[in-house]
Design an enzyme around this catalytic site. Structure first.
Site, mmCIF file in Angstrom:
data_model
loop_
_atom_site.group_PDB
_atom_site.id
_atom_site.type_symbol
_atom_site.label_atom_id
_atom_site.label_comp_id
_atom_site.label_asym_id
_atom_site.label_seq_id
_atom_site.Cartn_x
_atom_site.Cartn_y
_atom_site.Cartn_z
ATOM 1 N N LYS A 119 0.903 -1.260 0.101
ATOM 2 C CA LYS A 119 0.028 0.019 -0.031
ATOM 3 C C LYS A 119 0.818 1.120 0.001
ATOM 4 O O LYS A 119 2.080 1.153 0.628
ATOM 5 C CB LYS A 119 -0.709 -0.041 1.330
ATOM 6 C CG LYS A 119 -2.118 0.889 0.917
ATOM 7 C CD LYS A 119 -3.261 -0.073 0.246
ATOM 8 C CE LYS A 119 -4.453 0.661 0.206
ATOM 9 N NZ LYS A 119 -5.389 -0.189 -0.368
HETATM 10 P P1 NAD Z 1 -12.805 7.727 -2.945
HETATM 11 O O1 NAD Z 1 -11.882 8.678 -2.513
HETATM 12 O O2 NAD Z 1 -13.287 7.427 -4.312
HETATM 13 O O3 NAD Z 1 -14.093 7.943 -2.016
HETATM 14 C C1 NAD Z 1 -14.096 7.975 -0.882
HETATM 15 C C2 NAD Z 1 -15.449 8.573 -0.252
HETATM 16 O O4 NAD Z 1 -15.635 8.606 1.206
HETATM 17 C C3 NAD Z 1 -15.971 9.676 -0.814
HETATM 18 O O5 NAD Z 1 -17.405 9.715 -1.055
HETATM 19 C C4 NAD Z 1 -15.875 10.707 0.557
HETATM 20 O O6 NAD Z 1 -16.398 12.092 0.651
HETATM 21 C C5 NAD Z 1 -16.110 9.566 1.673
HETATM 22 N N1 NAD Z 1 -15.480 10.049 2.781
HETATM 23 C C6 NAD Z 1 -14.302 10.629 3.159
HETATM 24 N N2 NAD Z 1 -14.251 10.780 4.483
HETATM 25 C C7 NAD Z 1 -15.281 10.615 4.895
HETATM 26 C C8 NAD Z 1 -15.993 10.757 6.460
HETATM 27 N N3 NAD Z 1 -15.361 11.238 7.207
HETATM 28 N N4 NAD Z 1 -17.235 10.640 6.644
HETATM 29 C C9 NAD Z 1 -18.139 9.911 5.374
HETATM 30 N N5 NAD Z 1 -17.597 9.938 4.182
HETATM 31 C C10 NAD Z 1 -16.214 10.237 4.004
HETATM 32 O O7 NAD Z 1 -12.248 6.368 -2.208
HETATM 33 P P2 NAD Z 1 -12.696 4.783 -2.596
HETATM 34 O O8 NAD Z 1 -11.621 4.366 -3.726
HETATM 35 O O9 NAD Z 1 -14.069 4.545 -3.086
HETATM 36 O O10 NAD Z 1 -12.466 3.903 -1.223
HETATM 37 C C11 NAD Z 1 -13.319 3.989 -0.411
HETATM 38 C C12 NAD Z 1 -12.804 2.774 0.591
HETATM 39 O O11 NAD Z 1 -12.791 1.537 -0.111
HETATM 40 C C13 NAD Z 1 -11.359 2.868 1.142
HETATM 41 O O12 NAD Z 1 -11.346 2.279 2.615
HETATM 42 C C14 NAD Z 1 -10.694 2.295 0.156
HETATM 43 O O13 NAD Z 1 -9.269 1.749 0.925
HETATM 44 C C15 NAD Z 1 -11.623 0.946 -0.013
HETATM 45 N N6 NAD Z 1 -11.203 0.207 -1.107
HETATM 46 C C16 NAD Z 1 -11.003 0.804 -2.450
HETATM 47 C C17 NAD Z 1 -10.982 0.163 -3.614
HETATM 48 C C18 NAD Z 1 -10.819 0.781 -5.014
HETATM 49 O O14 NAD Z 1 -10.784 0.047 -6.146
HETATM 50 N N7 NAD Z 1 -10.947 2.234 -5.275
HETATM 51 C C19 NAD Z 1 -10.639 -1.213 -3.633
HETATM 52 C C20 NAD Z 1 -10.810 -1.736 -2.272
HETATM 53 C C21 NAD Z 1 -11.011 -1.251 -1.250
#
Ligand code: NAD
Length: 429
Positions: A119
């Site tokens: 990561k």
């Molecule tokens: P992203 O940046 O696209 O979206 C994050 C979202 O979370 C946004 O809508 C943001 O406004 C919201 N957010 C941030 N802080 C917040 C808070 N304090 N309260 C409420 N909402 C909040 O990120 P993503 O890629 O969608 O990732 C989200 C989660 O999924 C993370 O934990 C990431 O590690 C996990 N994840 C992502 C992927 C991927 O392919 N992108 C894969 C596996 C896991």
């Protein structure tokens, strides 16, 4: 729970006493205790193989020079190239990145992908930076971590705060260094640059496959059931669209701007257009704005935290009112909350299973780039569904046979695979 050997305490202090890293280690000790894992192997699994901290100085649009701190942690190199996302968020630190790299190892192990966990991250607020600043920061970070990345060494992908464009800048910076176009250095890049169709949607789609499988087991019909989703970014927004298409009413959604509710079901296509136009989620017309701390405890069939770590705690866990908890985010549930949920009726789909669709399609992308032979979207989606359901069923079988929670079952499959490979290879990797 197995007691933690002394070197792990050393690692904890090196990693700044991070609560997220401690949570990842505590999960490891618990599952190792259940599975009777060798203490020497636990020590090697608890301490990341390699961690690099870099200074990333860039010139801001104002002319001022600012130095950001960047991290890349390779938890393991035992099972193949290390693989994992790159996160841009203000709270990023070494402990958080180390924890996320450890969870990646268990996830790729559970999914049987030929990778190890990694990561990366930069402590910054990408929402307050211009496109030019983000590009300069990304390119400089890539230069700084260049000695430890490579298509067969360590392959990045998007995570919170990063996207396809971020991956394109990394791919270009790396390619210019080696002197030829090297799409296989990252996954989750634009399709035009060798990205995989369906990668952007893969994580949310994988979460949906898991939810439908859980509902099937619980004999709940998708049509007419309800969902609450925290996060409307890559994972959360795609999940909402997938649920909406299947007749699940998404009745509440929250993001960093606030939380909204409509018990009749939020119009997801309209909300997607609203957010894509750059407007705040909580300014969506016709819905009720609710306090953020009411979001997760809203009564629903499926609760899907898809934003950040440690949001389900000992404080709110007793008040959750859902039948299925689908962990789209990494590490959303603390150890204490997990114990409360284990004693309840909640069907937990643990993060390393639930959100594994992203790394699964990243694997497909990497394979296509290496072969220079590209699949169509139906092949990608069919194969994603097949691997997600296979993993889901392995977890459920393990849980039933060993009388474990779904989380312990998933972790035991992931941890055991890495432990076995370490034991067979020897002490180096
Ligand atoms: P992203 O940046 O696209 O979206 C994050 C979202 O979370 C946004 O809508 C943001 O406004 C919201 N957010 C941030 N802080 C917040 C808070 N304090 N309260 C409420 N909402 C909040 O990120 P993503 O890629 O969608 O990732 C989200 C989660 O999924 C993370 O934990 C990431 O590690 C996990 N994840 C992502 C992927 C991927 O392919 N992108 C894969 C596996 C896991």
């Amino acid at each position: 729970m197995a007691s933690s050997p002394a070197p792990i305490n050393l690692a904890s202090s090196l990693l700044g006493g991070s609560p997220t890293y401690k949570m990842a280690c505590d999960q490891l000790y618990e599952v190792a205790g259940v599975m009777g894992t060798d203490a020497g192997i636990i020590g090697r699994l608890a301490i990341p193989k390699r961690s690099l901290v870099v200074a990333v100085p860039i010139r801001m649009d104002s002319g001022e020079v600012r130095t950001f701190v960047g991290y890349r942690v390779q938890h393991s190199i035992t099972s193949g190239a290390s693989k994992g996302g790159l996160r841009y968020a203000p709270h990023v630190d070494l402990g958080e990145v180390a924890a996320l790299s450890m969870w990646m190892s268990w996830k790729v192990g559970l999914m049987n992908l030929p990778f190890s966990g990694a990561k990366g991250g930069i402590a910054c607020d990408p929402t307050k930076m211009s496109r030019g600043e983000l590009e300069r920061m990304t390119r400089r970070y890539t230069e700084e971590v260049l000695p430890i990345i490579g298509p067969r060494v360590d392959v990045m992908a998007p995570d919170m705060g990063t996207d396809e464009q971020t991956m394109a800048w990394i791919m270009d910076t790396y390619s210019m260094k080696v002197g030829y176009a090297c799409p296989e250095i990252v996954t989750g890049k634009p399709v035009e640059l060798g990205g995989c169709v369906g990668r952007r949607e893969a994580t949310g789609r994988g979460v949906m496959y898991c939810i439908l499988e859980a509902m099937g087991e619980l004999k709940i019909k998708a049509e007419g059931s309800t969902a609450v989703v925290q996060g409307f970014g890559n994972v959360g927004s795609v999940l909402c669209q997938e649920l909406f298409q299947r007749g699940v009413k998404v009745i509440a959604i929250g993001d960093r701007t606030g939380s909204i509710r409509d018990t009749q079901g939020i119009d997801i296509p309209a909300l997607t257009r609203h957010v894509a136009a750059g407007k705040e989620l909580c300014k969506f017309p016709g819905v009720t704005v609710i306090p953020d701390d009411e979001l997760l405890t809203t009564k629903c069939t499926v609760l899907a935290p898809c934003a950040m770590e440690r949001v389900i705690t000992a404080d709110n866990a007793p008040r959750l009112d859902c039948r299925v908890l689908a962990e789209g985010a990494n590490g959303p549930t603390t150890i204490e909350a997990d114990r409360i949920l284990a004693a309840s009726e909640t069907f937990v789909i643990p993060d390393i299973l639930c959100n594994a669709g992203g790394v699964t399609v990243s694997y497909f992308e990497w394979v296509q780039d290496l072969q220079q032979y590209f699949w169509d979207e139906s092949q990608v989606n069919d194969k994603l569904r097949e691997l997600m359901l296979k993993a889901f069923r392995r977890v459920r079988t393990q849980a039933k046979e060993l009388n474990l929670t779904n989380r312990m079952a998933a972790l035991s499959l992931g941890v055991n695979k890495v432990a076995l490979e370490k034991a067979k290879r020897g002490l180096y990797p």
